[in-house]
Enzyme design. Structure first.
Site, PDB file in Angstrom:
ATOM      1  N   CYS A   1      67.594  59.641  57.090  1.00 58.05           N
ATOM      2  CA  CYS A   1      67.660  60.683  57.085  1.00 58.05           C
ATOM      3  C   CYS A   1      68.407  61.318  59.137  1.00 58.05           C
ATOM      4  O   CYS A   1      69.378  61.110  59.434  1.00 58.05           O
ATOM      5  CB  CYS A   1      66.571  61.148  59.033  1.00 58.05           C
ATOM      6  SG  CYS A   1      66.129  62.075  59.878  1.00 58.05           S
TER       7      CYS A   1
ATOM      8  N   ASN B   1      41.538  72.256  27.949  1.00 58.38           N
ATOM      9  CA  ASN B   1      41.872  70.107  28.283  1.00 58.38           C
ATOM     10  C   ASN B   1      42.260  69.903  26.370  1.00 58.38           C
ATOM     11  O   ASN B   1      41.258  70.635  25.968  1.00 58.38           O
ATOM     12  CB  ASN B   1      41.199  69.790  29.004  1.00 58.38           C
ATOM     13  CG  ASN B   1      41.829  67.651  29.119  1.00 58.38           C
ATOM     14  OD1 ASN B   1      42.250  67.783  28.409  1.00 58.38           O
ATOM     15  ND2 ASN B   1      41.915  67.657  30.362  1.00 58.38           N
TER      16      ASN B   1
ATOM     17  N   ALA C   1      47.536  73.762  26.437  1.00 57.82           N
ATOM     18  CA  ALA C   1      47.339  74.858  27.305  1.00 57.82           C
ATOM     19  C   ALA C   1      48.442  75.387  26.896  1.00 57.82           C
ATOM     20  O   ALA C   1      48.150  76.824  27.000  1.00 57.82           O
ATOM     21  CB  ALA C   1      47.803  73.748  28.381  1.00 57.82           C
TER      22      ALA C   1
ATOM     23  N   GLY D   1      44.112  71.354  31.917  1.00 60.15           N
ATOM     24  CA  GLY D   1      45.036  69.715  32.367  1.00 60.15           C
ATOM     25  C   GLY D   1      44.853  68.607  33.244  1.00 60.15           C
ATOM     26  O   GLY D   1      45.966  68.830  33.825  1.00 60.15           O
ATOM     27  N   THR D   2      43.363  68.772  33.826  1.00 66.14           N
ATOM     28  CA  THR D   2      43.120  67.594  34.499  1.00 66.14           C
ATOM     29  C   THR D   2      42.046  66.423  34.102  1.00 66.14           C
ATOM     30  O   THR D   2      41.457  66.952  33.975  1.00 66.14           O
ATOM     31  CB  THR D   2      43.250  68.616  35.996  1.00 66.14           C
ATOM     32  OG1 THR D   2      43.282  67.514  37.211  1.00 66.14           O
ATOM     33  CG2 THR D   2      42.145  69.173  36.253  1.00 66.14           C
TER      34      THR D   2
ATOM     35  N   GLN E   1      47.575  70.441  41.181  1.00 65.32           N
ATOM     36  CA  GLN E   1      47.915  68.704  41.586  1.00 65.32           C
ATOM     37  C   GLN E   1      49.563  68.523  41.614  1.00 65.32           C
ATOM     38  O   GLN E   1      49.935  67.267  41.929  1.00 65.32           O
ATOM     39  CB  GLN E   1      47.225  67.839  40.812  1.00 65.32           C
ATOM     40  CG  GLN E   1      45.748  68.215  41.442  1.00 65.32           C
ATOM     41  CD  GLN E   1      44.466  67.535  40.141  1.00 65.32           C
ATOM     42  OE1 GLN E   1      44.129  66.175  40.603  1.00 65.32           O
ATOM     43  NE2 GLN E   1      44.445  68.474  39.262  1.00 65.32           N
ATOM     44  N   ASN E   2      50.122  69.158  40.895  1.00 64.90           N
ATOM     45  CA  ASN E   2      50.974  68.808  39.950  1.00 64.90           C
ATOM     46  C   ASN E   2      52.590  68.899  41.350  1.00 64.90           C
ATOM     47  O   ASN E   2      52.481  70.050  41.989  1.00 64.90           O
ATOM     48  CB  ASN E   2      51.462  69.886  38.668  1.00 64.90           C
ATOM     49  CG  ASN E   2      51.035  69.660  37.353  1.00 64.90           C
ATOM     50  OD1 ASN E   2      50.671  68.717  37.930  1.00 64.90           O
ATOM     51  ND2 ASN E   2      50.961  70.368  36.975  1.00 64.90           N
TER      52      ASN E   2
ATOM     53  N   GLU F   1      41.152  66.849  25.899  1.00 62.24           N
ATOM     54  CA  GLU F   1      39.542  65.832  25.734  1.00 62.24           C
ATOM     55  C   GLU F   1      38.999  66.467  26.645  1.00 62.24           C
ATOM     56  O   GLU F   1      39.891  66.966  28.068  1.00 62.24           O
ATOM     57  CB  GLU F   1      39.977  65.145  25.425  1.00 62.24           C
ATOM     58  CG  GLU F   1      40.975  63.786  26.950  1.00 62.24           C
ATOM     59  CD  GLU F   1      41.321  62.701  26.453  1.00 62.24           C
ATOM     60  OE1 GLU F   1      41.624  62.237  25.461  1.00 62.24           O
ATOM     61  OE2 GLU F   1      41.729  61.964  27.924  1.00 62.24           O
TER      62      GLU F   1
ATOM     63  N   HIS G   1      49.627  68.368  46.456  1.00 65.77           N
ATOM     64  CA  HIS G   1      50.092  66.942  46.400  1.00 65.77           C
ATOM     65  C   HIS G   1      51.199  66.847  46.837  1.00 65.77           C
ATOM     66  O   HIS G   1      52.441  65.651  46.180  1.00 65.77           O
ATOM     67  CB  HIS G   1      50.144  66.048  45.540  1.00 65.77           C
ATOM     68  CG  HIS G   1      48.277  65.612  45.010  1.00 65.77           C
ATOM     69  ND1 HIS G   1      47.493  65.247  43.436  1.00 65.77           N
ATOM     70  CD2 HIS G   1      47.204  65.859  46.262  1.00 65.77           C
ATOM     71  CE1 HIS G   1      46.691  65.111  43.840  1.00 65.77           C
ATOM     72  NE2 HIS G   1      46.310  65.106  45.161  1.00 65.77           N
TER      73      HIS G   1
HETATM   74  N1  APR Z   1      47.359  70.255  27.632  1.00 61.00           N
HETATM   75  C1  APR Z   1      46.252  70.926  27.977  1.00 61.00           C
HETATM   76  N2  APR Z   1      45.544  69.199  28.981  1.00 61.00           N
HETATM   77  C2  APR Z   1      46.390  68.544  28.332  1.00 61.00           C
HETATM   78  C3  APR Z   1      47.575  68.025  28.273  1.00 61.00           C
HETATM   79  C4  APR Z   1      47.735  69.017  27.029  1.00 61.00           C
HETATM   80  N3  APR Z   1      49.074  69.516  26.028  1.00 61.00           N
HETATM   81  N4  APR Z   1      47.870  67.189  27.870  1.00 61.00           N
HETATM   82  C5  APR Z   1      47.603  66.420  28.067  1.00 61.00           C
HETATM   83  N5  APR Z   1      45.818  67.234  28.738  1.00 61.00           N
HETATM   84  C6  APR Z   1      45.048  66.402  29.421  1.00 61.00           C
HETATM   85  C7  APR Z   1      44.535  65.140  29.658  1.00 61.00           C
HETATM   86  O1  APR Z   1      43.735  65.225  28.671  1.00 61.00           O
HETATM   87  C8  APR Z   1      44.355  64.440  31.031  1.00 61.00           C
HETATM   88  O2  APR Z   1      43.427  65.075  30.871  1.00 61.00           O
HETATM   89  O3  APR Z   1      45.767  66.458  31.080  1.00 61.00           O
HETATM   90  C9  APR Z   1      45.425  65.390  31.699  1.00 61.00           C
HETATM   91  C10 APR Z   1      46.033  64.924  32.627  1.00 61.00           C
HETATM   92  O4  APR Z   1      45.233  63.551  33.590  1.00 61.00           O
HETATM   93  P1  APR Z   1      46.212  63.012  34.617  1.00 61.00           P
HETATM   94  O5  APR Z   1      47.637  62.189  33.696  1.00 61.00           O
HETATM   95  O6  APR Z   1      45.008  62.181  35.188  1.00 61.00           O
HETATM   96  O7  APR Z   1      46.441  63.843  35.214  1.00 61.00           O
HETATM   97  P2  APR Z   1      45.906  64.502  36.661  1.00 61.00           P
HETATM   98  O8  APR Z   1      45.046  65.399  36.990  1.00 61.00           O
HETATM   99  O9  APR Z   1      47.136  65.846  37.198  1.00 61.00           O
HETATM  100  O10 APR Z   1      46.447  63.359  37.724  1.00 61.00           O
HETATM  101  C11 APR Z   1      45.904  63.830  39.140  1.00 61.00           C
HETATM  102  O11 APR Z   1      46.756  61.635  40.451  1.00 61.00           O
HETATM  103  O12 APR Z   1      48.127  59.750  39.630  1.00 61.00           O
HETATM  104  C12 APR Z   1      47.935  61.311  40.685  1.00 61.00           C
HETATM  105  O13 APR Z   1      48.137  62.593  42.249  1.00 61.00           O
HETATM  106  C13 APR Z   1      48.679  62.025  40.986  1.00 61.00           C
HETATM  107  O14 APR Z   1      48.130  64.991  40.970  1.00 61.00           O
HETATM  108  C14 APR Z   1      48.456  63.593  40.042  1.00 61.00           C
HETATM  109  C15 APR Z   1      46.367  63.111  40.160  1.00 61.00           C
HETATM  110 ZN    ZN Z   2      64.358  61.470  61.053  1.00 66.30          ZN
END
Ligand code: APR
Ligand code: ZN
Length: 251
Positions: free
Chosen positions: A151, A217, A235, A191-192, A98-99, A219, A116
């Site tokens: 553009c 994760n 991670a 990490g999501t 998603q990054n 949490e 994304h």
């Molecule tokens: N190691 C593992 N997990 C981690 C760490 C770490 N060092 N630090 C934070 N986390 C976890 C948090 O606990 C959380 O569950 O990473 C997750 C980050 O969640 P979000 O900030 O919601 O990010 P993400 O899940 O990628 O968001 C999804 O939302 O804003 C939109 O398009 C954007 O791609 C993004 C999408």
């Molecule tokens: Zn154009």
């Protein structure tokens, strides 16, 4: 738990990884929903929607140029390198991310599906012009430019080639991701928060097709309820240890 995750990985035939902002946290890239996350300090609806861009393109470009500069200074961390090594070992078929920070590719992962988009790519709001500023080596010039980027083909406003809230995901990437998830016997969810759809369907598709879900994760998340293995930890610390354990088993 680490041993269980390593054993599942070592015996998998079609493992994939599904990553979010947490895998890049230890590279210094802010997440979105953590305590100090972006959406805790800024209003996502003012910065990451097509409505916001229409209303105030300068504010949105200032935000994305700030993120581009910040991410440009970031380096992959041991978690990104661990996934690239699993791919080299033939144990990981793809990274579905998603990054938008390009750090998986920088760490050496070859099969990366960006659901994304990519923050270093821009596209025209009118014609089909699209450019990866890193690849065309015009990023520095782009970042030093004031005003709104236009553009070169048709003169219309350029926008970041990332998916904003309410926008469709790139169809080809989403189809490839769903296909891989249907065939996966294991998904590493790293990490999501697992709250943004349709990306967050990926682990559920693996689970529904009989695959295992291993989550790393700091949490619990929206995916934890379906995780076969949940490893609470960073991670960048956990993944390299799992790869070490896997290498003891497979090589
Ligand atoms: N190691 C593992 N997990 C981690 C760490 C770490 N060092 N630090 C934070 N986390 C976890 C948090 O606990 C959380 O569950 O990473 C997750 C980050 O969640 P979000 O900030 O919601 O990010 P993400 O899940 O990628 O968001 C999804 O939302 O804003 C939109 O398009 C954007 O791609 C993004 C999408
Ligand atoms: Zn154009």
């Amino acid at each position: 738990m680490l041993e269980r995750a390593a054993r599942l990985l070592a015996s998998s035939r079609s493992a994939i990884a599904f990553t979010g902002a947490g895998i890049s946290a230890e590279s210094g890239v802010p997440t979105f929903r953590d305590r100090d996350g972006l959406w805790k300090n800024y209003k996502a609806e003012e910065l990451a929607t097509s409505e916001a861009f229409r209303k105030n393109p300068k504010l949105v470009w200032d935000f994305y140029r700030w993120r581009m500069r910040l991410i440009l200074k970031a380096r992959p961390n041991p978690a990104h390198y661990a996934l690239a090594e699993l791919e080299r070992l033939g144990l990981l078929k793809a990274v579905i991310t998603q990054n938008v920070d390009d750090l998986h590719r920088e760490a050496g992962s070859r099969n990366v599906i960006e659901l994304h988009g990519n923050i270093f790519r821009v596209r025209c709001t009118s014609c089909s012009y699209r450019e990866n500023l890193k690849e065309s080596d015009t990023l520095e010039e782009f970042l030093s430019m004031e005003g709104l980027p236009k553009c070169p083909e048709c003169g219309s406003l350029l926008r970041p080639d990332v998916v904003w809230f309410g926008e469709p995901l790139p169809r080809e990437a989403l189809e490839r991701a769903f296909e891989l998830a249907e065939r996966a016997d294991l998904v590493l969810v790293i990490g999501t928060s697992g709250v943004v759809y349709p990306a967050a369907y990926i682990p559920y598709i693996v689970k529904e097709n009989g695959g295992k879900v291993v989550e790393i994760n700091v949490e619990r998340s929206g995916i934890t309820p379906i995780a076969d293995v949940f490893i609470r930890g960073k991670a960048g610390e956990v993944l390299p240890r799992i790869v070490e354990l896997v290498k003891e088993v497979v090589v």
